[in-house]
Scaffold this active site. Structure first.
Site, PDB file in Angstrom:
ATOM      1  N   GLY A 124       0.809  -1.221   0.000  1.00 32.86           N
ATOM      2  CA  GLY A 124       0.000   0.000   0.000  1.00 32.86           C
ATOM      3  C   GLY A 124       0.839   1.267   0.000  1.00 32.86           C
ATOM      4  O   GLY A 124       0.551   2.218  -0.726  1.00 32.86           O
ATOM      5  N   CYS A 125       1.889   1.272   0.795  1.00 27.85           N
ATOM      6  CA  CYS A 125       2.751   2.451   0.886  1.00 27.85           C
ATOM      7  C   CYS A 125       3.542   2.651  -0.402  1.00 27.85           C
ATOM      8  O   CYS A 125       3.778   3.785  -0.826  1.00 27.85           O
ATOM      9  CB  CYS A 125       3.685   2.336   2.081  1.00 27.85           C
ATOM     10  SG  CYS A 125       2.780   2.340   3.643  1.00 27.85           S
ATOM     11  N   THR A 126       3.941   1.561  -1.034  1.00 31.02           N
ATOM     12  CA  THR A 126       4.655   1.653  -2.305  1.00 31.02           C
ATOM     13  C   THR A 126       3.740   2.208  -3.383  1.00 31.02           C
ATOM     14  O   THR A 126       4.133   3.097  -4.149  1.00 31.02           O
ATOM     15  CB  THR A 126       5.220   0.276  -2.710  1.00 31.02           C
ATOM     16  OG1 THR A 126       6.140  -0.147  -1.711  1.00 31.02           O
ATOM     17  CG2 THR A 126       5.903   0.340  -4.059  1.00 31.02           C
TER      18      THR A 126
ATOM     19  N   ALA B  48       3.311   5.983  -2.685  1.00 34.30           N
ATOM     20  CA  ALA B  48       4.522   6.748  -2.991  1.00 34.30           C
ATOM     21  C   ALA B  48       4.776   6.821  -4.490  1.00 34.30           C
ATOM     22  O   ALA B  48       5.149   7.882  -5.013  1.00 34.30           O
ATOM     23  CB  ALA B  48       5.726   6.145  -2.274  1.00 34.30           C
TER      24      ALA B  48
ATOM     25  N   ARG C  18      -4.566   5.354   8.156  1.00 35.45           N
ATOM     26  CA  ARG C  18      -4.796   5.668   6.741  1.00 35.45           C
ATOM     27  C   ARG C  18      -6.151   6.356   6.655  1.00 35.45           C
ATOM     28  O   ARG C  18      -7.166   5.768   7.018  1.00 35.45           O
ATOM     29  CB  ARG C  18      -4.826   4.406   5.894  1.00 35.45           C
ATOM     30  CG  ARG C  18      -3.475   3.772   5.701  1.00 35.45           C
ATOM     31  CD  ARG C  18      -3.585   2.711   4.625  1.00 35.45           C
ATOM     32  NE  ARG C  18      -2.350   2.037   4.419  1.00 35.45           N
ATOM     33  CZ  ARG C  18      -1.406   2.449   3.568  1.00 35.45           C
ATOM     34  NH1 ARG C  18      -1.579   3.528   2.868  1.00 35.45           N
ATOM     35  NH2 ARG C  18      -0.301   1.766   3.440  1.00 35.45           N
TER      36      ARG C  18
END
Length: 120
Positions: free
Chosen positions: A43-45, A48, A119
């Site tokens: 999710g963070c990738t 970003a 989130r």
């Protein structure tokens, strides 16, 4: 959580290069802060890389993007390098900044409670 119109709490954190980043030094700029739970997770990738892929839009708007996570500097450095992230990532390893911004909250997954980045 901060509300629209609230003054953003100042902070100084190390970026992916080990350099200090102080929010108050950017007071005359438009700054987009986003908090993410952990470098190199799916999710963070995705988040970003979306910011990276839309960097022209941020630049055209005159915005400086700063991603904040509870990771250590070496972890965010690897994350930035692996995904060609040219915007600033900073390490909030003790999550004190996330706490001040109201993004460090109690979460629950599979019946287990833990503290982490919200989130929203």
């Amino acid at each position: 959580m901060l509300e629209e119109g609230d003054k953003a709490p100042d902070f100084t954190l190390e970026d992916q290069h080990g350099n200090p980043v102080t929010l108050s030094a950017l007071r005359d700029e438009t700054v987009v802060l986003y908090f993410y739970p952990k470098a190199n997770t799916s999710g963070c990738t995705t988040q970003a890389c979306s910011i990276r892929d839309n960097s022209d839009r941020y630049r055209e708007a005159g915005a400086t993007v700063i991603g904040i996570s509870p990771d250590q500097v070496p972890d965010i450095a690897k994350f930035a390098s692996k995904h060609d992230l040219e915007f600033t990532l900073v390490a909030d390893h003790d999550h004190k900044v996330a706490e001040r911004y109201g993004t460090w909250v109690e979460k629950s997954m599979y019946g287990r409670s833990y503290m982490g980045i919200e989130r929203s």
